[in-house]
Design an enzyme around this catalytic site. Structure first.
Site, short mmCIF file in Angstrom:
data_model
loop_
_atom_site.label_atom_id
_atom_site.label_comp_id
_atom_site.label_asym_id
_atom_site.label_seq_id
_atom_site.Cartn_x
_atom_site.Cartn_y
_atom_site.Cartn_z
N ASP A 279 -32.47 13.81 47.05
CA ASP A 279 -31.17 13.75 47.68
C ASP A 279 -31.37 13.52 49.18
O ASP A 279 -32.08 14.29 49.84
CB ASP A 279 -30.44 15.07 47.43
CG ASP A 279 -29.03 15.09 47.97
OD1 ASP A 279 -28.66 14.16 48.71
OD2 ASP A 279 -28.30 16.05 47.67
N CYS A 353 -18.12 0.12 48.59
CA CYS A 353 -17.42 -0.90 47.80
C CYS A 353 -16.06 -0.33 47.37
O CYS A 353 -15.66 -0.42 46.23
CB CYS A 353 -18.26 -1.33 46.59
SG CYS A 353 -18.84 0.03 45.56
#
Length: 492
Positions: A279, A353
């Site tokens: 992460d 996006c």
């Protein structure tokens, strides 16, 4: 059978707004991600056609299937490459195949079309978008790629000068008007089995998705982080811009996606990367191995609402959607703030996006408020769609205004000393220095250099000029002292 069960589950979750298709596909841990993703996207693309056939033939009742499973089975039976399962499901579908095929044929007659694609709703965004191809300059050049395609029968029309030049037919193709390594082809041009794709010479990547790496433009030899890297297209683009020189740290929490990405980077000839299955929020900015990181590309998880093939067509529960966007925006802001903690960071590109301002302008605005030593960099003055006011320095992309998927890009640049005190740069950085202009169709792609990035040539010239002025002043003072001494000697 596992393929169809998994695909049906993903379609059902997408209809309930439990995530974007792409995320749901990767989270499924299905062994063949590419096969599953293609089936899900194509089934959703033909969803209205499939539903009409299912309802008119009463397939759900006759075959005792639920709608999502019936759609994926019907897609492969009638439109895809045939059913990839056996047993009771296949036997059941094959029993009804003549009636299903007859209904599809009647639908084409009614609408006066001959192809399955012509049954899609008129003006469907997916059918209007060009097929964009990024030339991988680690393995080839734009000129060589164009020549190869021309020998294969494609017709090269040169570099586009207007957006409507990207509306192409047959085997025509052009060099993009904004990005110097992107070629545009007619919609639905398929390169998956093409030699250039399999050899890693071209990357199938939407034009808007090429913007982040192109705008960040890290020079060869630099240290760069791709914070949320998988599936790896932007990572390979960064490596190409860096000419495989320097260090490219790429992080992703999903081990399966990282494995797929490793294969993609190998095919693309990338060698300057260092993959890490972790992460990004757990990465320590003060770790010595990141002490020279000056550029970061951050493309975090988002709603995917800008991706044409991933858009959910069913109405969403407004409260659930609002909570989901709030959670995503909170995560995105955490990632952005964490990125700005790297001590030598010069520039960062943030992209999504998504079409939602909550994930785009609002995240950037909140970040700038919390980090006064960073500012927005104006991007591509000629780009037709800007960020929402007052963040017009950012870029947006859409199917209508840029002929791409929906996208958002912002660049942040460090201008302070970390305490909110702004430093005046010795040499202003213009947009032309930030982003090299697209070359003509016959021009050689310019090499990225450190001078293009930070204006050090101009700074060096300025320092040299100051030195010459100082030298000239010193000589004048010496001449004055000599004249004074001569006058004093004569007087004596």
């Amino acid at each position: 059978m596992a393929l169809y069960v998994t695909a049906a589950e993903i379609l059902e979750k997408a209809e309930r707004k439990q995530g974007a298709l792409k995320t749901l596909v990767y989270d499924s841990k299905f062994p063949n991600i590419k096969q599953l993703f293609a089936l899900v996207c194509e089934t959703q693309k033909f969803s209205s056609v499939l539903q009409e056939i299912i309802e008119s033939t009463k397939l759900l009742k006759l075959a005792k299937l639920k709608m999502p499973l019936a759609k994926v089975l019907l897609y492969d039976l009638l439109i895809g490459q045939g059913l990839k399962c056996g047993g009771a499901w296949k036997a059941n579908m094959m029993k009804h195949r003549p009636r299903l095929q007859a209904e599809l044929a009647r639908m084409k007659v009614r609408r006066k079309v001959s192809r399955n694609e012509d049954l899609l709703p008129a003006g469907s965004p997916a059918d209007q978008l060009p097929r964009y191809v990024r030339v991988n300059t680690l393995k080839t050049t734009v000129r060589d790629t164009v020549d190869y395609l021309k020998r294969e029968g494609f017709s090269y029309l040169g570099q586009a000068v207007r957006l409507d030049n990207l509306t192409l037919k047959n085997k025509d193709f052009v060099l993009d008007l904004h990005l110097p390594e992107v070629l545009a082809f007619p919609p639905n041009t398929d390169f998956h089995d093409h030699f250039l794709y399999k050899a890693g010479h071209i990357i199938l990547q939407d034009k808007a998705s090429c913007l982040p790496a192109h705008l960040l433009h890290p020079p060869p030899g630099s240290h760069v982080i791709d914070a949320c890297a998988a599936p790896g297209n932007k990572t390979s683009h960064l490596a190409a811009i860096m000419k495989n020189r320097g260090r490219l740290f790429a992080f992703d929490l999903d081990g399966k996606r990282l494995s797929t990405m490793s294969t993609l980077l190998l095919r693309a000839g990338v060698s300057c990367h260092q993959l890490a299955n972790r992460d990004f929020l757990t990465v320590d900015p003060d770790d010595p191995q990141y002490k020279d990181v000056e550029y970061i590309l951050l493309d975090p998880s988002c709603s995917g609402s800008g991706m044409v093939c991933l858009r959910d067509r069913s109405p969403a529960d407004q409260e659930e959607e609002k909570a989901r966007l709030a959670a995503l925006a909170s995560f995105q802001l955490r990632c952005l703030n964490h990125s700005l903690r790297f001590p030598r960071l010069k520039r960062l590109v943030y992209s999504t996006c998504s079409i939602h301002s909550q994930e785009n302008e609002e995240v950037v605005a909140a970040c700038l408020q919390q980090n006064p030593d960073f500012r927005l960099v104006p991007l591509l003055a000629q780009w037709p769609e800007r960020g929402l006011e007052p963040l017009s320095q950012c870029l947006r992309a859409s199917t209508t205004k840029t002929l791409t998927h929906g996208f958002f890009v912002a660049m942040l640049e460090k201008v302070g000393d970390g305490r909110g005190i702004k430093k005046k740069p010795a040499v202003p950085v213009s947009e032309a220095e930030l982003v090299p202009p697209a070359p003509s169709s016959d021009a050689k792609i310019p090499e990225a250099t450190e001078e293009n990035s930070d204006g050090s040539d101009a700074e060096e010239m300025l320092t040299s000029a100051v030195g010459e002025i100082n030298d000239s002043s010193n000589k004048k003072r010496k001449r004055k002292r000599k004249r004074k001494k001569k006058k004093a000697t004569k007087a004596e």
